[in-house]
Design a protein around this motif. Structure first.
Motif, PDB file in Angstrom:
ATOM      1  N   GLU A  40       0.639  -0.546  -0.115  1.00  0.00           N
ATOM      2  CA  GLU A  40      -0.273   0.026  -0.319  1.00  0.00           C
ATOM      3  C   GLU A  40       0.982   1.149   0.450  1.00  0.00           C
ATOM      4  OE1 GLU A  40      -2.099   3.426   0.316  1.00  0.00           O
ATOM      5  OE2 GLU A  40      -3.104   0.454  -0.152  1.00  0.00           O
ATOM      6  N   ARG A  41       0.804   2.043  -0.960  1.00  0.00           N
ATOM      7  CA  ARG A  41       1.913   2.775  -1.177  1.00  0.00           C
ATOM      8  C   ARG A  41       1.234   4.249   0.197  1.00  0.00           C
ATOM      9  NH1 ARG A  41       2.785   6.828  -6.724  1.00  0.00           N
ATOM     10  NH2 ARG A  41       3.620   8.187  -5.830  1.00  0.00           N
ATOM     11  N   SER A  42       0.234   4.895   0.342  1.00  0.00           N
ATOM     12  CA  SER A  42      -0.120   5.988   0.947  1.00  0.00           C
ATOM     13  C   SER A  42      -0.117   5.355   2.784  1.00  0.00           C
ATOM     14  CB  SER A  42      -1.807   5.950   0.966  1.00  0.00           C
ATOM     15  OG  SER A  42      -2.350   5.255   2.215  1.00  0.00           O
ATOM     16  N   GLU A  43       0.494   6.548   3.632  1.00  0.00           N
ATOM     17  CA  GLU A  43       0.871   5.885   5.151  1.00  0.00           C
ATOM     18  C   GLU A  43      -0.928   5.714   6.116  1.00  0.00           C
ATOM     19  OE1 GLU A  43       3.150   8.038   8.729  1.00  0.00           O
ATOM     20  OE2 GLU A  43       3.394   8.537   7.027  1.00  0.00           O
ATOM     21  N   HIS A  44      -1.670   6.458   4.800  1.00  0.00           N
ATOM     22  CA  HIS A  44      -3.197   6.051   5.223  1.00  0.00           C
ATOM     23  C   HIS A  44      -3.735   7.123   4.645  1.00  0.00           C
ATOM     24  CE1 HIS A  44      -2.952  10.949   6.102  1.00  0.00           C
ATOM     25  NE2 HIS A  44      -2.007  10.790   7.151  1.00  0.00           N
ATOM     26  N   PHE A  45      -4.810   5.813   4.640  1.00  0.00           N
ATOM     27  CA  PHE A  45      -6.070   6.801   3.855  1.00  0.00           C
ATOM     28  C   PHE A  45      -6.014   8.042   3.981  1.00  0.00           C
ATOM     29  CE2 PHE A  45      -6.942   2.090   3.575  1.00  0.00           C
ATOM     30  CZ  PHE A  45      -5.933   1.573   2.408  1.00  0.00           C
ATOM     31  N   ASP A  46      -6.639   8.714   2.601  1.00  0.00           N
ATOM     32  CA  ASP A  46      -7.251  10.208   2.695  1.00  0.00           C
ATOM     33  C   ASP A  46      -8.942   9.955   2.881  1.00  0.00           C
ATOM     34  OD1 ASP A  46      -8.360   9.245   0.605  1.00  0.00           O
ATOM     35  OD2 ASP A  46      -7.435  11.313  -0.730  1.00  0.00           O
ATOM     36  N   ARG A  47      -8.945  10.892   3.134  1.00  0.00           N
ATOM     37  CA  ARG A  47     -11.287  10.510   3.107  1.00  0.00           C
ATOM     38  C   ARG A  47     -11.506  11.300   1.896  1.00  0.00           C
ATOM     39  NH1 ARG A  47     -13.179  15.318   7.524  1.00  0.00           N
ATOM     40  NH2 ARG A  47     -15.747  13.737   7.048  1.00  0.00           N
ATOM     41  N   LYS A  48     -12.181   9.954   1.644  1.00  0.00           N
ATOM     42  CA  LYS A  48     -12.510   9.683  -0.173  1.00  0.00           C
ATOM     43  C   LYS A  48     -14.026  10.399  -0.167  1.00  0.00           C
ATOM     44  CE  LYS A  48      -9.481   5.560  -1.455  1.00  0.00           C
ATOM     45  NZ  LYS A  48      -9.192   5.640  -0.470  1.00  0.00           N
ATOM     46  N   VAL A  49     -14.462  10.412  -1.898  1.00  0.00           N
ATOM     47  CA  VAL A  49     -15.884  10.849  -1.320  1.00  0.00           C
ATOM     48  C   VAL A  49     -16.366  10.302  -1.410  1.00  0.00           C
ATOM     49  CG1 VAL A  49     -15.657   8.922  -3.827  1.00  0.00           C
ATOM     50  CG2 VAL A  49     -17.860  10.933  -3.382  1.00  0.00           C
ATOM     51  N   GLY A  50     -17.606  10.736  -0.022  1.00  0.00           N
ATOM     52  CA  GLY A  50     -18.818   9.684   0.219  1.00  0.00           C
ATOM     53  C   GLY A  50     -19.492   9.045  -0.779  1.00  0.00           C
ATOM     54  N   GLU A  51     -19.855   7.422  -0.481  1.00  0.00           N
ATOM     55  CA  GLU A  51     -20.100   7.388  -1.552  1.00  0.00           C
ATOM     56  C   GLU A  51     -21.472   5.719  -0.708  1.00  0.00           C
ATOM     57  OE1 GLU A  51     -17.971   3.505  -4.581  1.00  0.00           O
ATOM     58  OE2 GLU A  51     -16.548   5.015  -3.252  1.00  0.00           O
ATOM     59  N   ALA A  52     -21.891   5.320  -1.733  1.00  0.00           N
ATOM     60  CA  ALA A  52     -23.103   4.818  -1.263  1.00  0.00           C
ATOM     61  C   ALA A  52     -22.849   3.126  -1.820  1.00  0.00           C
ATOM     62  CB  ALA A  52     -24.778   5.218  -1.957  1.00  0.00           C
ATOM     63  N   THR A  53     -23.487   2.794  -1.604  1.00  0.00           N
ATOM     64  CA  THR A  53     -23.815   0.486  -2.150  1.00  0.00           C
ATOM     65  C   THR A  53     -25.218   0.603  -1.719  1.00  0.00           C
ATOM     66  OG1 THR A  53     -24.516  -0.486  -0.361  1.00  0.00           O
ATOM     67  CG2 THR A  53     -22.137   0.393   0.504  1.00  0.00           C
ATOM     68  N   THR A  54     -24.475  -0.374  -3.496  1.00  0.00           N
ATOM     69  CA  THR A  54     -26.464  -1.296  -3.751  1.00  0.00           C
ATOM     70  C   THR A  54     -26.328  -2.402  -3.405  1.00  0.00           C
ATOM     71  OG1 THR A  54     -25.081  -2.482  -5.579  1.00  0.00           O
ATOM     72  CG2 THR A  54     -25.659   0.159  -6.297  1.00  0.00           C
ATOM     73  N   GLU A  55     -27.150  -2.832  -3.687  1.00  0.00           N
ATOM     74  CA  GLU A  55     -27.571  -4.004  -2.511  1.00  0.00           C
ATOM     75  C   GLU A  55     -26.609  -4.987  -3.388  1.00  0.00           C
ATOM     76  OE1 GLU A  55     -31.128  -1.684  -2.674  1.00  0.00           O
ATOM     77  OE2 GLU A  55     -29.875  -2.185  -4.453  1.00  0.00           O
ATOM     78  N   ILE A  56     -26.162  -5.336  -4.496  1.00  0.00           N
ATOM     79  CA  ILE A  56     -25.125  -5.529  -4.669  1.00  0.00           C
ATOM     80  C   ILE A  56     -24.159  -5.671  -3.715  1.00  0.00           C
ATOM     81  CG2 ILE A  56     -23.046  -6.591  -6.646  1.00  0.00           C
ATOM     82  CD1 ILE A  56     -25.807  -7.770  -7.305  1.00  0.00           C
ATOM     83  N   SER A  57     -23.630  -4.705  -3.573  1.00  0.00           N
ATOM     84  CA  SER A  57     -21.816  -4.368  -2.825  1.00  0.00           C
ATOM     85  C   SER A  57     -22.714  -4.598  -1.112  1.00  0.00           C
ATOM     86  CB  SER A  57     -21.382  -2.725  -3.103  1.00  0.00           C
ATOM     87  OG  SER A  57     -22.575  -2.198  -3.426  1.00  0.00           O
ATOM     88  N   GLY A  58     -23.411  -4.407  -0.777  1.00  0.00           N
ATOM     89  CA  GLY A  58     -24.157  -4.509  -0.032  1.00  0.00           C
ATOM     90  C   GLY A  58     -24.019  -5.462   0.833  1.00  0.00           C
ATOM     91  N   CYS A  59     -24.506  -7.101  -0.150  1.00  0.00           N
ATOM     92  CA  CYS A  59     -24.808  -8.450  -0.197  1.00  0.00           C
ATOM     93  C   CYS A  59     -23.215  -8.991  -0.292  1.00  0.00           C
ATOM     94  CB  CYS A  59     -25.111  -8.277  -0.628  1.00  0.00           C
ATOM     95  SG  CYS A  59     -25.281 -10.959  -0.648  1.00  0.00           S
ATOM     96  N   PHE A  60     -21.980  -8.230  -0.899  1.00  0.00           N
ATOM     97  CA  PHE A  60     -20.905  -8.798  -0.734  1.00  0.00           C
ATOM     98  C   PHE A  60     -20.215  -7.881   0.285  1.00  0.00           C
ATOM     99  CE2 PHE A  60     -16.331  -7.590  -1.013  1.00  0.00           C
ATOM    100  CZ  PHE A  60     -15.336  -8.950  -2.210  1.00  0.00           C
ATOM    101  N   LEU A  61     -20.224  -6.669   1.252  1.00  0.00           N
ATOM    102  CA  LEU A  61     -20.028  -6.405   2.420  1.00  0.00           C
ATOM    103  C   LEU A  61     -20.758  -7.497   4.076  1.00  0.00           C
ATOM    104  CD1 LEU A  61     -19.771  -2.654   1.635  1.00  0.00           C
ATOM    105  CD2 LEU A  61     -18.102  -3.968   2.394  1.00  0.00           C
ATOM    106  N   THR A  62     -21.997  -7.435   4.043  1.00  0.00           N
ATOM    107  CA  THR A  62     -22.375  -8.155   5.048  1.00  0.00           C
ATOM    108  C   THR A  62     -22.954  -9.659   5.053  1.00  0.00           C
ATOM    109  OG1 THR A  62     -24.436  -7.592   2.943  1.00  0.00           O
ATOM    110  CG2 THR A  62     -24.242  -6.186   5.087  1.00  0.00           C
TER     111      THR A  62
END
Length: 511
Positions: A40-62
């Motif tokens: 990983e290049r960064s020492e810590h992640f920056d504040r990326k864009v606030g992002e919404a999941t759909t039901e696909i990525s929500g299912c992947f995460l949960t």
């Protein structure tokens, strides 16, 4: 954090954010004997864009990553997708048209803070046994028949590591795709974006709006504040996404052929002027302030790679490509491509043959199919409520009947198949591309005739909800009827040439 680096690994993952960390985490959980290094290049992640999941990525995460606890405690539950429409900057907030849900959503989705989420998934991958080298920069990559070699630069000097398999999850930086000259633009979709974080945003569900606009407040049961709210206009849309702690992410996406944002000394000035020029935006952001140092812009937005797979390597997530954030499908493609890489690595470890050319073929079919079905010329009709109602009902209905139903009913392997790559998918893709093109054509005719958005005011279309069952086809049919009604009304309008329309001058603002 920097761990001791071994010389040889089974898998090296370049990039430790969502896609890279998820790849490493799944591999370590399912094949704990694998030696995996995350660079990983960064020492810590920056504040990326606030992002919404759909039901696909929500299912992947949960379900796939099992992260319900983290999501429920550190992010905001998402209550659907909501569009707002107006005709003029001086319109009343209470008169603005609305398209969205009436009840709560039926499957888990979230408004996520990517900085927080990425750090958490990366920590989980390390806890599962993956090694982490951070911060570390990839100076060069040598691809071989059996081993892939990376030359790295770290705070303690230079390192050389090798792996049987390389996964590029370096995001827009595209470390491997740039080296191999695989990255391509998408000139048919010339979109740009400006985004920032705001504090002091008005409560969509608060007493002030309820007392002033009781018809607005009492018209639906779901929380509007925790929805992904979209302001819309001819050639542009704005997202408004709540984040844990009270800040909001807000951004403008526009087709540069059709729209030019207001002038301003800075990107933040241009963005805020644009938002305040919309009647809904002016009401909600009237007292809001931009968070200093938290403003970014991207141009152009879409890109893709010609190949996502080769001998001993695969590209995942945003390193493979990005299309459009309108329907929040960015993390969906991260989930699909991560799953594809994990399945491929596991198959090769088991000695099963892998059809790499087919992986690349399906990737291009899916990316371009998704573009043609959903986004080609969509910015012509984003600001017309009737046309967007037809599109949303059909788009989301078919999305739930196809991709969402696939992952819900076949959790692990449903993620292994990119959308629009099967025989039935191809038919649906062509159908969606057809009605999307027709809606864009109607929008051009309406705009030329001066009747664009004629139903934008004093109109609410509230939907009971979408579900991954055959019943959702009733919602699709409802959208078809709206589309056909628009076709009949459009037939009476003068014909227009199918050509690009030049970007207009920046709109005048309302004080």
């Amino acid at each position: 954090m920097e761990n001791r680096v071994n010389e040889l690994y089974d898998v090296v993952v370049v990039g430790g954010a969502f896609s890279g960390a998820s790849t490493a985490l799944l591999l370590r959980r399912e094949r704990p004997q694998l030696r995996i290094l995350i660079v990983e290049r960064s020492e810590h992640f920056d504040r990326k864009v606030g992002e919404a999941t759909t039901e696909i990525s929500g299912c992947f995460l949960t379900k796939r990553l099992a992260m319900n606890h983290h999501l429920n405690h550190h992010h905001v539950p998402k209550h659907g997708l909501r569009f707002w429409f107006s005709q003029n900057a001086s319109d009343s907030f209470g008169d603005c048209g609305e398209l969205g849900g009436f009840y709560q959503t039926r499957l888990p989705t979230f408004q996520v803070d990517r900085e927080v989420l990425d750090e958490y998934i990366l920590a989980e991958a390390v806890a599962a046994g993956a090694e982490l080298l951070r911060p570390a920069r990839v100076k060069d990559i040598e691809l071989g028949e059996k081993l892939q070699t990376l030359h790295l630069e770290t705070t303690t000097g230079e390192h050389t590591v090798s792996a049987k398999f390389l996964v590029d999850a370096s995001g827009r930086a595209g470390v491997l795709s740039r080296k191999l000259d695989l990255r391509r633009s998408l000139p048919d979709h010339p979109t740009r974006s400006i985004w920032a974080r705001f504090r002091g945003v008005k409560d969509w569900d608060g007493y002030e709006l309820k007392s002033r606009f009781p018809g607005y407040a009492n018209s639906c049961q779901v929380s509007r504040a925790t929805a992904t709210n979209h302001l819309t206009g001819y050639g542009w849309w704005c997202w408004i996404i709540p984040l844990k702690g009270g800040d909001y992410s807000a951004g403008l996406v526009y087709d540069e052929r059709l729209y030019t944002p207001p002038v301003g000394a800075t990107a933040a000035d241009r963005l805020k002027a644009h938002i305040l020029n919309d009647p809904v935006g002016r009401e909600i952001f009237g007292q809001a302030e931009v968070v200093e140092g938290d403003v970014k812009s991207y141009a152009p937005l879409p890109y893709y790679v010609d190949q996502i797979a080769g001998r001993g390597w695969q590209i995942v997530g945003d390193a493979a490509g990005f299309l459009d954030p309108l329907y929040s499908a960015g993390l969906d493609y991260c989930s699909w491509t991560v799953s594809s890489a994990v399945y491929r690595i596991e198959a090769e470890l088991d000695g099963s043959p892998v059809d790499v050319p087919m992986i690349n073929k399906h990737w291009l079919m899916s990316y371009h199919g998704w573009f043609n079905a959903l986004y080609r010329d969509k910015y012509y009709y984003l600001g017309d409520k009737e046309l967007m109602t037809a599109a949303m009902l059909m788009d989301l209905g078919l999305f739930f009947f196809g991709p969402v139903r696939s992952v819900v009913h076949c959790l692990k392997y449903g993620f292994g198949h990119l959308p629009f790559t099967g025989p039935m998918d191809s038919f649906v893709c062509k159908l969606m591309a057809f009605y999307n093109g027709r809606l864009a054509h109607i929008a051009r005719k309406r705009h030329a005739a001066g009747v664009y958005g004629s139903e934008n005011l004093r109109s609410r279309t509230l939907i009971a909800g979408f579900a991954p069952t055959p019943e959702v086809l009733k919602v699709v049919w409802r959208g078809v009827k709206v589309w056909l009604r628009a076709e009949l009304r459009s037939a009476r309008l003068p014909a227009v040439a199918e050509k690009e329309i030049s970007a207009p001058a920046a709109p005048a603002t309302v004080s």
